[in-house]
Motif scaffolding. Structure first.
Motif, PDB file in Angstrom:
ATOM      1  N   ALA A  77     -70.141 -32.509 -13.809  1.00  0.00           N
ATOM      2  CA  ALA A  77     -69.601 -33.224 -15.681  1.00  0.00           C
ATOM      3  C   ALA A  77     -67.889 -32.818 -14.856  1.00  0.00           C
ATOM      4  O   ALA A  77     -67.885 -32.079 -14.325  1.00  0.00           O
ATOM      5  N   ASP A  79     -65.400 -32.915 -16.227  1.00  0.00           N
ATOM      6  CA  ASP A  79     -64.384 -31.402 -16.586  1.00  0.00           C
ATOM      7  C   ASP A  79     -64.125 -30.647 -16.055  1.00  0.00           C
ATOM      8  O   ASP A  79     -64.301 -29.632 -16.921  1.00  0.00           O
ATOM      9  N   GLY A  80     -65.718 -30.487 -15.811  1.00  0.00           N
ATOM     10  CA  GLY A  80     -65.837 -28.603 -15.949  1.00  0.00           C
ATOM     11  C   GLY A  80     -67.058 -28.007 -16.987  1.00  0.00           C
ATOM     12  O   GLY A  80     -66.885 -27.086 -17.745  1.00  0.00           O
ATOM     13  N   ASP A  81     -67.069 -29.677 -17.975  1.00  0.00           N
ATOM     14  CA  ASP A  81     -67.283 -28.581 -19.192  1.00  0.00           C
ATOM     15  C   ASP A  81     -68.908 -29.111 -19.835  1.00  0.00           C
ATOM     16  O   ASP A  81     -69.375 -30.065 -20.681  1.00  0.00           O
ATOM     17  N   HIS A  82     -69.856 -29.561 -18.819  1.00  0.00           N
ATOM     18  CA  HIS A  82     -71.311 -29.483 -18.955  1.00  0.00           C
ATOM     19  C   HIS A  82     -71.661 -28.351 -19.686  1.00  0.00           C
ATOM     20  O   HIS A  82     -71.545 -27.150 -19.869  1.00  0.00           O
ATOM     21  N   PRO A  83     -72.526 -29.291 -20.696  1.00  0.00           N
ATOM     22  CA  PRO A  83     -73.397 -27.320 -21.530  1.00  0.00           C
ATOM     23  C   PRO A  83     -73.999 -26.571 -21.166  1.00  0.00           C
ATOM     24  O   PRO A  83     -73.130 -25.078 -21.719  1.00  0.00           O
ATOM     25  N   GLN A  85     -72.206 -25.204 -18.318  1.00  0.00           N
ATOM     26  CA  GLN A  85     -71.021 -24.700 -17.622  1.00  0.00           C
ATOM     27  C   GLN A  85     -70.369 -23.738 -18.815  1.00  0.00           C
ATOM     28  O   GLN A  85     -69.599 -22.941 -19.251  1.00  0.00           O
ATOM     29  N   THR A  86     -69.891 -24.248 -20.207  1.00  0.00           N
ATOM     30  CA  THR A  86     -69.373 -24.181 -21.398  1.00  0.00           C
ATOM     31  C   THR A  86     -70.232 -22.895 -21.823  1.00  0.00           C
ATOM     32  O   THR A  86     -70.048 -21.205 -22.344  1.00  0.00           O
ATOM     33  N   LYS A  90     -69.892 -19.547 -22.549  1.00  0.00           N
ATOM     34  CA  LYS A  90     -69.874 -18.619 -23.803  1.00  0.00           C
ATOM     35  C   LYS A  90     -70.782 -16.968 -23.657  1.00  0.00           C
ATOM     36  O   LYS A  90     -70.351 -16.175 -24.710  1.00  0.00           O
ATOM     37  N   GLU A 149     -77.731 -27.135 -27.213  1.00  0.00           N
ATOM     38  CA  GLU A 149     -76.640 -27.848 -27.241  1.00  0.00           C
ATOM     39  C   GLU A 149     -77.267 -29.595 -27.089  1.00  0.00           C
ATOM     40  O   GLU A 149     -77.080 -30.240 -27.742  1.00  0.00           O
TER      41      GLU A 149
END
Length: 152
Positions: A77, A79-83, A85-86, A90, A149
């Protein structure tokens, strides 16, 4: 000359075609998210995608990637915001963190073929990736969260 696309960018390589893809990614391309673990394809720390399929970069020769797309953790991703990764953040998955890029890349390959995996699907799909810290339950929880997600 071997041409390999890494995270969407064509890269040229003129060296030993039997060199492991891992060293091409790290030393020639300069992407260090993919880790060296065992060097035998057994631990999964070096997992990347080769045309969308999870492979162990430490035992895959760079010649096997000729004219194919390699995706590393840096390319999952923008910006490092692949589901995944988030979800990893979490659920506080990493402890030492060393295996996590490979874990995430293996999980991404799993979710490409099974969008709603059961616990057993996750256990089976992730079985080749070792976490020395033992965060397997958090990994399963993060994969389930990411799957939900991605489905919405």
């Amino acid at each position: 000359m071997i041409t390999v696309r890494v995270n969407g960018v064509a890269r040229q390589y003129e060296g030993d075609p039997n060199m492991p893809l891992l060293w091409f990614i790290r030393d020639e391309v300069g992407l260090t998210g993919t880790k060296f673990g065992c060097g035998s394809g057994l631990c999964g720390s070096c997992t990347v995608h080769l045309d969308g399929k999870a492979v162990r970069a430490c035992v895959t020769p760079v010649s096997a990637a000729k004219d194919q797309e390699v995706t590393t953790i840096e390319g999952l991703a923008k910006d490092g915001d692949h589901p995944l990764q988030t979800a990893w953040a979490k659920h506080n998955v990493p402890q030492c963190g060393y295996c996590q890029a490979g874990q995430i890349m293996q999980a991404a390959a799993l979710l490409q073929i099974n969008t709603q995996p059961t616990d057993q699907d996750i256990i089976d799909g992730m079985s080749g990736n070792i976490c020395r810290c033992g965060t397997y339950q958090r990994i399963r929880d993060a994969i389930k969260t990411a799957a939900k997600e991605m489905a919405s």
